[in-house]
Design an enzyme around this catalytic site. Sequence first.
Site, PDB file in Angstrom:
ATOM      1  N   ALA A  23      -4.329   1.984  -2.666  1.00 33.12           N
ATOM      2  CA  ALA A  23      -3.831   2.267  -4.038  1.00 33.12           C
ATOM      3  C   ALA A  23      -2.437   1.412  -4.298  1.00 33.12           C
ATOM      4  CB  ALA A  23      -3.618   3.733  -4.322  1.00 33.12           C
ATOM      5  N   THR A  24      -2.208   1.248  -5.346  1.00 36.39           N
ATOM      6  CA  THR A  24      -0.784   0.848  -5.647  1.00 36.39           C
ATOM      7  C   THR A  24       0.366   1.670  -5.613  1.00 36.39           C
ATOM      8  OG1 THR A  24      -1.827  -1.119  -7.189  1.00 36.39           O
ATOM      9  CG2 THR A  24       0.676  -0.470  -7.613  1.00 36.39           C
ATOM     10  N   VAL A  28       3.563   1.286  -3.275  1.00 37.15           N
ATOM     11  CA  VAL A  28       5.016   1.655  -3.569  1.00 37.15           C
ATOM     12  C   VAL A  28       5.746   2.730  -2.656  1.00 37.15           C
ATOM     13  CG1 VAL A  28       6.356   2.777  -5.266  1.00 37.15           C
ATOM     14  CG2 VAL A  28       4.601   1.271  -6.072  1.00 37.15           C
ATOM     15  N   LEU A  30       4.898   3.135   0.492  1.00 33.53           N
ATOM     16  CA  LEU A  30       5.047   2.593   1.942  1.00 33.53           C
ATOM     17  C   LEU A  30       6.240   1.384   1.704  1.00 33.53           C
ATOM     18  CD1 LEU A  30       1.417   1.577   2.925  1.00 33.53           C
ATOM     19  CD2 LEU A  30       2.906   3.240   3.868  1.00 33.53           C
ATOM     20  N   GLU A  32       8.919   2.003  -0.251  1.00 32.13           N
ATOM     21  CA  GLU A  32      10.263   2.770  -0.155  1.00 32.13           C
ATOM     22  C   GLU A  32      10.332   3.459   1.246  1.00 32.13           C
ATOM     23  OE1 GLU A  32      12.016   5.248  -3.103  1.00 32.13           O
ATOM     24  OE2 GLU A  32      10.046   5.140  -4.425  1.00 32.13           O
ATOM     25  N   HIS A  58       0.947  -6.340  -7.065  1.00 29.69           N
ATOM     26  CA  HIS A  58      -0.050  -6.004  -6.209  1.00 29.69           C
ATOM     27  C   HIS A  58      -1.390  -7.221  -6.349  1.00 29.69           C
ATOM     28  CE1 HIS A  58      -2.572  -2.460  -4.290  1.00 29.69           C
ATOM     29  NE2 HIS A  58      -2.617  -3.691  -3.474  1.00 29.69           N
TER      30      HIS A  58
END
Length: 119
Positions: A23-24, A28, A30, A32, A58
């Site tokens: 998932a987008t 995000v 990951l 961070e 993505h």
Amino acid sequence: MVARVDPELTADRYGNAGLAVLATPALVGLFEQAAMRALDGVLAEGEGSVGSVVEIAHLAPTPAGAEVTVRARLTEVDGRQVWFELEAEDERETVARGRHSRGIVEWAKFERLLARKRP
């Protein structure tokens, strides 16, 4: 940083029923995490970082069960703001690119700011 696309990272878990791909919003997260790891050992005692900007494209799906390698490379320091170049790859291709900014904060001061917002 390498992560396996477990069920909790899939689009299905984020509400896109039946879609067993990275998932987008999980991507995000990951990114961070990779940026925070890049700052390990760099910040002064009592400092931390908070995310402020995330811009990603993505580009390709990564199926559940696959591994994704996520990189955050520090590219700029502007006072207390740091910028990272982001890239994620699965076993076959680049799946995302972007940039991310984190603010360097003093935790004690940050906590005082939060305290003013609490009921």
